[in-house]
Design a protein around this motif. Structure first.
Motif, short mmCIF file in Angstrom:
data_model
loop_
_atom_site.label_atom_id
_atom_site.label_comp_id
_atom_site.label_asym_id
_atom_site.label_seq_id
_atom_site.Cartn_x
_atom_site.Cartn_y
_atom_site.Cartn_z
N GLY A 79 56.46 31.06 18.94
CA GLY A 79 57.72 31.57 18.43
C GLY A 79 57.76 33.08 18.48
N VAL A 80 58.93 33.65 18.77
CA VAL A 80 59.05 35.10 18.93
C VAL A 80 58.75 35.82 17.63
N GLU A 81 59.37 35.37 16.53
CA GLU A 81 59.19 36.07 15.26
C GLU A 81 57.72 36.08 14.85
N GLN A 82 57.07 34.92 14.94
CA GLN A 82 55.67 34.86 14.54
C GLN A 82 54.80 35.74 15.45
N THR A 83 55.12 35.78 16.73
CA THR A 83 54.33 36.59 17.65
C THR A 83 54.47 38.07 17.34
N LEU A 84 55.67 38.51 16.99
CA LEU A 84 55.84 39.92 16.62
C LEU A 84 55.09 40.24 15.33
N ILE A 85 55.09 39.30 14.40
CA ILE A 85 54.29 39.49 13.18
C ILE A 85 52.82 39.53 13.53
N ASP A 86 52.41 38.64 14.43
CA ASP A 86 51.01 38.61 14.87
C ASP A 86 50.57 39.95 15.44
N ILE A 87 51.44 40.54 16.26
CA ILE A 87 51.11 41.83 16.88
C ILE A 87 50.98 42.90 15.79
N ALA A 88 51.92 42.90 14.86
CA ALA A 88 51.89 43.92 13.80
C ALA A 88 50.67 43.79 12.91
N THR A 89 50.22 42.55 12.67
CA THR A 89 49.10 42.32 11.76
C THR A 89 47.77 42.11 12.49
N GLU A 90 47.84 42.09 13.83
CA GLU A 90 46.65 41.81 14.65
C GLU A 90 46.01 40.49 14.23
N ASP A 91 46.85 39.48 14.14
CA ASP A 91 46.40 38.16 13.68
C ASP A 91 45.32 37.62 14.61
N PRO A 92 44.22 37.12 14.08
CA PRO A 92 43.14 36.59 14.93
C PRO A 92 43.56 35.45 15.85
N VAL A 93 44.51 34.63 15.40
CA VAL A 93 44.99 33.54 16.26
C VAL A 93 45.66 34.11 17.51
N PHE A 94 46.52 35.09 17.31
CA PHE A 94 47.18 35.75 18.44
C PHE A 94 46.15 36.37 19.38
N LEU A 95 45.19 37.08 18.81
CA LEU A 95 44.19 37.74 19.64
C LEU A 95 43.35 36.73 20.42
N TYR A 96 43.11 35.57 19.82
CA TYR A 96 42.35 34.53 20.53
C TYR A 96 43.16 34.01 21.72
N ILE A 97 44.45 33.72 21.50
CA ILE A 97 45.29 33.21 22.60
C ILE A 97 45.43 34.27 23.68
N LEU A 98 45.62 35.51 23.27
CA LEU A 98 45.72 36.60 24.22
C LEU A 98 44.49 36.66 25.12
N GLU A 99 43.31 36.54 24.51
CA GLU A 99 42.07 36.60 25.29
C GLU A 99 41.92 35.37 26.19
N ARG A 100 42.36 34.20 25.74
CA ARG A 100 42.32 33.02 26.59
C ARG A 100 43.18 33.24 27.85
N ARG A 101 44.37 33.77 27.66
CA ARG A 101 45.23 34.04 28.81
C ARG A 101 44.59 35.07 29.74
N HIS A 102 44.06 36.10 29.16
CA HIS A 102 43.45 37.17 29.96
C HIS A 102 42.31 36.64 30.81
N ARG A 103 41.38 35.91 30.21
CA ARG A 103 40.22 35.41 30.95
C ARG A 103 40.63 34.38 32.01
N PHE A 104 41.62 33.55 31.69
CA PHE A 104 42.08 32.57 32.66
C PHE A 104 42.61 33.27 33.91
N TYR A 105 43.50 34.26 33.73
CA TYR A 105 44.10 34.89 34.89
C TYR A 105 43.14 35.84 35.60
#
Length: 362
Positions: free
Chosen positions: A160-186
């Protein structure tokens, strides 16, 4: 002007080297509605035939998907490799594929995210890449897509867009984990694709939308903290294979251009003239020797409203001014939108042909 006629590949490589090519290279992006209208107009069925007719310089090669079957549903929705189910949702002029399941939305811990069936780079047939490239001996070849990396949209489609923007602002560990999964995959998928191509792929298309219509979506400091290092690592990997990066970024991203240049971004794709600070002529004056501009013909409303004659005038001006000394790939600022008159799309490519001294057959 260069004296000898270049191949499309030479033309694109000259543009990336900020050397004057014989002619400004051009590219093509379109919504399904416009793409189908063009196929119907010419009585053809393949994208390759269309690109040959309109005279673009770039062809796309991707390793074929050989992974688990991707589900399709009765409501016309499909699921992608990231577990995101998208369905065509109508707007005034056509359909856009939008997420409808948000599988990451309820996660509150990294442990939950770890249990998800994430995609595997082994799901693609890299052995086919070299033969696919051989089909285009004289064209520049690009691999990738807007979704490669795409940390913000890619996560928002599942969270969800709203949750993702909150994730970025708070550096949520779940967001950072998904971000790293995408990064390593590509990192692995694109590296293996480039290796299989044995130097024949010229560009990698990747993306992230860091801008709104009026300014940045995130602060430069947030870009530095969350995204910059991963982008730089990806760009370095691409460069190690002898290819260049063209990075899709909607909206007003001009404030990040110095950072883009510093981390090795070769080109920004989606030069959106109506967004703040994104006038292509001004960007050329400011950054023209340091980064390639890829786009610039306004698809956000201008192409829909003007005449074919006005399209020709603007495309010629872009070629003559932004295209000087290389550093420019002409294309629509985003996909040609469904409400764009087909005659204006044809005027775009007819102007390119005329500028090259050709007589377009359409």
């Amino acid at each position: 002007m260069a004296e000898a006629t270049m191949t499309s590949r030479e033309r694109v490589r000259a543009a990336f080297a900020h050397v004057q090519p014989d002619h400004t290279p051009c590219d093509y992006f379109a919504t399904p509605e416009i793409h189908q209208a063009l196929l119907s107009r010419f009585g053809i069925s393949s994208e390759e035939a269309l690109l040959d007719i309109i005279g673009t310089d770039i062809r796309v090669v991707s390793p074929p998907y050989i992974g688990p079957p991707l589900p399709r549903f009765d409501d016309r929705s499909t699921m992608n490799i990231w577990g995101i189910r998208k369905r065509p949702l109508p707007n005034e002029y056509g359909d856009y594929m939008e997420p409808v399941n948000f599988p990451y939305a309820q996660w509150t811990s990294v442990e939950e995210a770890e249990q998800f069936p994430w995609p595997d780079p082994d799901w693609f047939d890299y052995s086919a890449v070299k033969a696919l490239c051989s089909r285009y001996p004289h064209h520049a070849i690009v691999t990738g897509s807007f979704s490669v990396q795409d940390f913000i949209n890619g996560v928002a489609f599942g969270r969800g867009v709203e949750q993702t923007l909150i994730d970025i602002a708070t550096e949520d560990p779940v967001f950072l984990y998904i971000l790293e999964r995408r990064h390593r995959f590509y990192m692995e998928m694109i590296s293996r694709t480039l290796e299989a191509a044995e130097g024949r792929i010229d560009m990698v298309l990747c993306g992230d939308d860091f801008g709104t219509q009026r300014g940045l979506l995130i602060s430069p400091e947030t870009f530095d903290k969350l995204f910059s290092e991963r982008k730089a690592e990806f760009f370095s990997m691409v460069h190690a294979h002898g290819a260049r990066v063209t990075h899709h970024c909607c909206g007003s991203s001009a404030a990040l251009f110095p950072r883009f240049i510093a981390i090795g971004m070769d080109a920004v794709q989606t030069i959106q003239p109506r967004a703040a600070g994104m006038d292509p002529f001004e960007l050329k004056r400011t950054y023209g020797r340091d980064i390639v501009l890829h786009g610039a013909v306004d698809a956000q409303g201008w192409l829909q409203a003007v005449t074919p004659q006005e399209v020709e005038k603007e495309v010629r001006r872009l070629i003559e001014e932004v295209g000087q000394e290389g550093g420019f790939i002409l294309s629509p600022s985003h996909n040609f939108q469904p409400d764009t008159p087909i005659e204006n799309v044809l005027a775009f490519y007819r102007t390119v042909a005329k500028a090259r001294g050709e007589r377009p057959g359409f």
